[in-house]
Scaffold this active site. Structure first.
Site, mmCIF file in Angstrom:
data_model
loop_
_atom_site.group_PDB
_atom_site.id
_atom_site.type_symbol
_atom_site.label_atom_id
_atom_site.label_comp_id
_atom_site.label_asym_id
_atom_site.label_seq_id
_atom_site.Cartn_x
_atom_site.Cartn_y
_atom_site.Cartn_z
ATOM 1 N N GLY A 140 0.844 -1.192 0.000
ATOM 2 C CA GLY A 140 0.000 0.000 0.000
ATOM 3 C C GLY A 140 0.875 1.235 0.000
ATOM 4 N N LEU A 141 0.235 2.379 -0.123
ATOM 5 C CA LEU A 141 0.969 3.641 -0.102
ATOM 6 C C LEU A 141 1.698 3.831 1.221
ATOM 7 C CD1 LEU A 141 -1.690 6.063 -1.658
ATOM 8 C CD2 LEU A 141 0.508 5.409 -2.674
ATOM 9 N N SER A 176 -0.158 4.001 4.850
ATOM 10 C CA SER A 176 -1.491 3.422 4.672
ATOM 11 C C SER A 176 -1.849 2.418 5.763
ATOM 12 C CB SER A 176 -1.616 2.759 3.295
ATOM 13 O OG SER A 176 -0.706 1.683 3.171
ATOM 14 N N GLY A 177 -0.883 2.090 6.626
ATOM 15 C CA GLY A 177 -1.148 1.191 7.743
ATOM 16 C C GLY A 177 -0.486 -0.171 7.650
ATOM 17 N N LYS A 178 0.441 -0.345 6.728
ATOM 18 C CA LYS A 178 1.086 -1.646 6.514
ATOM 19 C C LYS A 178 1.774 -2.169 7.776
ATOM 20 C CE LYS A 178 3.612 0.014 3.216
ATOM 21 N NZ LYS A 178 3.065 1.364 3.315
ATOM 22 N N SER A 193 6.177 -1.733 -2.186
ATOM 23 C CA SER A 193 6.258 -2.543 -3.416
ATOM 24 C C SER A 193 5.275 -2.001 -4.459
ATOM 25 C CB SER A 193 6.034 -4.027 -3.127
ATOM 26 O OG SER A 193 4.953 -4.281 -2.270
#
Length: 178
Positions: free
Chosen positions: A13-14, A17-19, A87
């Site tokens: 994710g951006l 974004s909470g990864k 990624s």
């Protein structure tokens, strides 16, 4: 639950974004099951294993290649691996999937609009990218290709951290119990 095989949970994710937040929550929940689990975070990996790489397309691809190989190695040793990496390109994630193995690759998309990610950015990277002092920043000067068919899509702009973590954990349990 019968633990069938180690997998790689690839959270994309951006930036902001909470990864990593979700990855850490999942790591804690999996640890409670007494299943060996390792979290590989993009920022941390770039400080060590990939400290020689920049953010050019070739360097980003090499970063993901190294991480995917590490995840595959850990999986072969019986360790669930959680990879929290922007990624940004579909081709990068497909490369990672081919290295890890399609049956072991659980792709999670932390979907949040760039405006929400900017508001969460405690590092100030979005502001730096907007004013031009941070080139090659995904979401501003570099593109992000959202997954077409992720294993799980989490709208992290609308879900609380707890809700998102619970959904992710539930899907993880179903995936490994296949």
């Amino acid at each position: 639950m019968s633990y069938m095989h180690p997998i790689t949970v690839w959270i994309t994710g951006l930036p902001a974004s909470g990864k990593t937040t979700l990855g850490k929550a999942l790591q804690g929940l999996i640890s409670q099951l007494k299943i060996p689990v390792v979290l590989l975070d993009g920022d941390e990996v770039r400080k060590g294993l990939c400290s020689d790489l920049g953010f050019s397309p070739a360097d980003r691809t090499e970063n993901i290649r190294r991480v995917a190989n590490m995840a595959a190695l850990l999986n072969s040793q019986g360790v669930v691996t959680i990879c929290c990496f922007v990624s940004p390109l579909i081709s990068m994630r497909e490369m990672a999937r081919s290295i890890v193995g399609p049956k072991n690759f659980f792709e999670v998309f932390t979907d949040a609009p760039v405006e929400v990610c900017q508001s969460r950015d405690i590092k100030g990277n979005y502001s730096k990218a907007i004013n031009g002092s941070l080139p090659n920043f995904t979401g501003i000067s570099d593109s992000y290709e959202a997954p077409m068919k992720p294993s799980l899509r989490l709208n992290t702009a609308e879900l609380s951290e707890g809700e998102a973590a619970d959904i992710l954990y539930d899907h993880f349990l179903r995936w490994v119990d296949k």
